[in-house]
Design an enzyme around this catalytic site. Structure first.
Site, PDB file in Angstrom:
ATOM      1  N   GLY A   1       4.403 -36.646   8.635  1.00 16.81           N
ATOM      2  CA  GLY A   1       4.122 -36.474  10.057  1.00 16.81           C
ATOM      3  C   GLY A   1       5.291 -36.141  10.956  1.00 16.81           C
ATOM      4  O   GLY A   1       5.069 -35.737  12.109  1.00 16.81           O
TER       5      GLY A   1
ATOM      6  N   GLU B   1       5.694 -39.319   2.787  1.00 15.69           N
ATOM      7  CA  GLU B   1       5.120 -38.046   2.351  1.00 15.69           C
ATOM      8  C   GLU B   1       5.429 -36.929   3.346  1.00 15.69           C
ATOM      9  O   GLU B   1       4.523 -36.345   3.944  1.00 15.69           O
ATOM     10  CB  GLU B   1       3.599 -38.177   2.227  1.00 15.69           C
ATOM     11  CG  GLU B   1       3.158 -39.204   1.198  1.00 15.69           C
ATOM     12  CD  GLU B   1       1.657 -39.489   1.218  1.00 15.69           C
ATOM     13  OE1 GLU B   1       1.167 -40.085   0.259  1.00 15.69           O
ATOM     14  OE2 GLU B   1       0.983 -39.115   2.209  1.00 15.69           O
TER      15      GLU B   1
ATOM     16  N   TYR C   1      -5.018 -24.215  15.788  1.00 15.90           N
ATOM     17  CA  TYR C   1      -4.481 -25.307  16.621  1.00 15.90           C
ATOM     18  C   TYR C   1      -3.812 -24.832  17.908  1.00 15.90           C
ATOM     19  O   TYR C   1      -3.072 -25.597  18.526  1.00 15.90           O
ATOM     20  CB  TYR C   1      -3.394 -26.106  15.866  1.00 15.90           C
ATOM     21  CG  TYR C   1      -3.638 -26.438  14.444  1.00 15.90           C
ATOM     22  CD1 TYR C   1      -4.695 -27.266  14.066  1.00 15.90           C
ATOM     23  CD2 TYR C   1      -2.776 -25.980  13.446  1.00 15.90           C
ATOM     24  CE1 TYR C   1      -4.892 -27.585  12.737  1.00 15.90           C
ATOM     25  CE2 TYR C   1      -2.970 -26.303  12.117  1.00 15.90           C
ATOM     26  CZ  TYR C   1      -4.042 -27.106  11.772  1.00 15.90           C
ATOM     27  OH  TYR C   1      -4.234 -27.434  10.460  1.00 15.90           O
TER      28      TYR C   1
ATOM     29  N   CYS D   1      -9.736  -8.474  12.339  1.00 14.96           N
ATOM     30  CA  CYS D   1     -10.843  -8.058  13.186  1.00 14.96           C
ATOM     31  C   CYS D   1     -11.409  -9.258  13.956  1.00 14.96           C
ATOM     32  O   CYS D   1     -12.571  -9.622  13.786  1.00 14.96           O
ATOM     33  CB  CYS D   1     -11.895  -7.436  12.292  1.00 14.96           C
ATOM     34  SG  CYS D   1     -13.026  -6.447  13.192  1.00 14.96           S
TER      35      CYS D   1
HETATM   36  C1  LIG Z   1      -1.956 -37.890   3.591  1.00 17.64           C
HETATM   37  C2  LIG Z   1      -0.940 -36.957   4.123  1.00 17.64           C
HETATM   38  N1  LIG Z   1       0.348 -37.145   3.781  1.00 17.64           N
HETATM   39  C3  LIG Z   1       1.307 -36.324   4.232  1.00 17.64           C
HETATM   40  C4  LIG Z   1       1.019 -35.247   5.049  1.00 17.64           C
HETATM   41  C5  LIG Z   1       2.126 -34.363   5.494  1.00 17.64           C
HETATM   42  O1  LIG Z   1       2.287 -34.341   6.849  1.00 17.64           O
HETATM   43  P1  LIG Z   1       3.497 -33.547   7.529  1.00 17.64           P
HETATM   44  O2  LIG Z   1       3.502 -32.176   6.949  1.00 17.64           O
HETATM   45  O3  LIG Z   1       3.167 -33.541   8.968  1.00 17.64           O
HETATM   46  O4  LIG Z   1       4.759 -34.275   7.213  1.00 17.64           O
HETATM   47  C6  LIG Z   1      -0.309 -35.027   5.444  1.00 17.64           C
HETATM   48  C7  LIG Z   1      -0.642 -33.898   6.332  1.00 17.64           C
HETATM   49  O5  LIG Z   1      -1.728 -33.674   6.762  1.00 17.64           O
HETATM   50  C8  LIG Z   1      -1.323 -35.897   4.956  1.00 17.64           C
HETATM   51  O6  LIG Z   1      -2.607 -35.715   5.283  1.00 17.64           O
END
Ligand SMILES: Cc1ncc(COP(=O)(O)O)c(C=O)c1O
Length: 443
Positions: free
Chosen positions: A255, A297, A341, A368
């Site tokens: 995130g 992540e 978005y 298109c």
């Molecule tokens: C479960 C989960 N982990 C990690 C991410 C990665 O998020 P970001 O690319 O914003 O770091 C996402 C993105 O949607 C996600 O859904």
């Protein structure tokens, strides 16, 4: 020559050649556009590696350890998975296809976790067969399926439960409880969440490692993470008091935001790490919980700023008193984020990178659809047909979200490093478009 002041400061190596053409990591981008064709995704390989290293470095002091799981969904051609493996990160996968790519790249199953709100039984079986470190279970049906598959295969599968902490992260703020309505994860409003923990604990074929949450993407406020960690700590304490289970791992998802336009002010990776480590450490003391191994992540914050997209400018149309449209040879097919978005981007005329951008135009795609716009109202330096346009910060969720709408070909991907370019994905051909198709005339 160094970066002119009208090019926003991104975390990548941009310069301008003596003849005024934009360069990335020592590679002339106008020359790359000629060599590989446009649209073209171009990455600064050193910038990708640097951000992986910064994530690892930022958490090294944390005991009892951590794993940075790059979020495959942001961008995962084989070469990227290999780079992640070389940098010592693990992978968060969301599908059988991402898992397949990770394994082909040589990523150790022990560093792979599987996310997703509706993994198929086939995908679950593939993950269990591969021996991945963790399946992040999203709901009760999935729990039953993982258990049944593990039982049939006579193995014990390690799992985490994905929890929805009810924290909605906005770019600059967070709203607690507003995001309880989500398709992802076990809800804290629902008693079935503790029930799910109990079920895992008595299941001979499952082993619970801990809990997962992910509060959103393109987050600028570290308070959102603090709020989510507080909820997860309270939940972990509640689970311990009701079931006796004590977490070993806490996965806080991804995130962290990146810069797309000059006004974006993302938080450094190091500040995110410091916030997380401090909040988890004090919270664990408060609840007398042992500190869990931390998992993150990150996707966008590793690849976003390290990539840009090159286009060739075509038709330029001025509607008197309204606007000038500058059309490029790609659009929502290689970057659907604007249509999806209303994402904002910055760009520069890479053929005239030293010239002052003094013409306000809007950059249109070639699909298109009237909604196929890339940038509204941006100042560019004398955009003319055949000039190369560089759109910045397109490293995340572009290649991975690309489509063949209008039967447009998916672009190639090039990594640049120390003045050398390497083709890591070739541009699709017309034959590729027919690869999976059969003629009605075939027997
Ligand atoms: C479960 C989960 N982990 C990690 C991410 C990665 O998020 P970001 O690319 O914003 O770091 C996402 C993105 O949607 C996600 O859904």
């Amino acid at each position: 020559m160094s970066r002119p002041k009208w090019i926003p400061e991104f975390d990548l190596d941009l310069s301008v050649s003596a003849s005024g053409q934009l360069e990335l990591a020592g590679c002339n981008l106008v020359a790359l556009a000629k060599e590989f064709g446009t649209p073209l995704y171009v990455y600064d390989e050193a910038a990708l590696r640097r951000r992986c290293q910064r994530y690892r470095q930022a958490f090294t002091s944390y005991e009892p350890g951590y794993e940075i799981l790059y979020a495959s969904k942001a961008f995962l051609p084989l070469a990227m998975a290999e780079l992640i493996e070389q940098e010592g990160l693990g992978l968060d996968v969301m599908s059988g296809g991402e898992l397949y790519t990770a394994l082909k790249a040589g990523v150790s199953p022990d560093k792979i976790y599987f996310n997703g709100n509706n993994k198929s039984p086939v995908e679950l079986a593939e993950a269990i067969d591969a021996g991945i470190r963790g399946i992040i279970v999203d709901n009760l049906l999935e729990l039953e399926r993982v258990s049944a598959i593990a039982k049939a295969k006579q193995v014990v599968q390690t799992v985490l439960l994905r929890i929805n902490p009810g924290v909605e992260a906005h770019t600059h703020e967070y709203i607690k409880t507003a995001k309880l309505d989500s398709k992802f994860g076990f809800s804290l409003l629902d008693n079935s969440t503790i029930e799910a923990v109990r079920r895992v604990l008595i299941d001979q074929n499952l082993k619970l490692l801990g809990f997962h949450c992910h509060i959103g993407s393109q987050i600028f406020s570290l308070d959102s993470y603090r709020a989510a960690i507080d909820v997860m700590l309270q939940f972990a304490a509640e689970v311990r008091s009701q079931t006796g289970f004590v977490w070993k791992e806490l996965n806080l998802g991804g995130g962290l935001g990146v810069r797309y336009v000059e006004s974006d002010d993302p938080q450094p990776i190091e500040s995110l790490a410091a916030q997380i480590i401090a909040t988890v450490s004090t919270g664990c003391q408060k609840y007398s919980l042992p500190k869990p191994r931390l998992l993150l992540e990150p996707g966008r914050s590793i690849v976003g700023e390290a990539g840009l997209t090159l286009y060739t400018i075509g038709a330029c149309k001025t509607i008197p008193g309204i606007r000038t449209y500058v059309a490029v040879d790609g659009g929502m097919t290689d970057n659907p984020r604007v249509a999806l978005y209303q994402a904002k981007y910055s760009a520069v005329n890479a053929s005239k990178a030293n010239s002052v951008p003094d013409q306000v135009v809007s950059v249109a795609g070639k699909c298109c659809e009237s909604g196929d716009m890339l940038i509204w109202d941006i100042a560019l330096a004398d955009p003319q047909p055949d000039d190369v346009l560089a759109v910045f910060s397109t490293g995340a969720y572009t290649y991975s979200m690309a489509s063949n709408y209008n039967r447009l070909l998916r672009p190639a991907v090039v990594f640049c490093r120390d003045g050398r370019s390497k083709l890591v994905v070739r541009r699709q051909s017309y034959e590729d478009l027919l690869n999976c198709e059969f003629s009605l005339n075939e027997g």
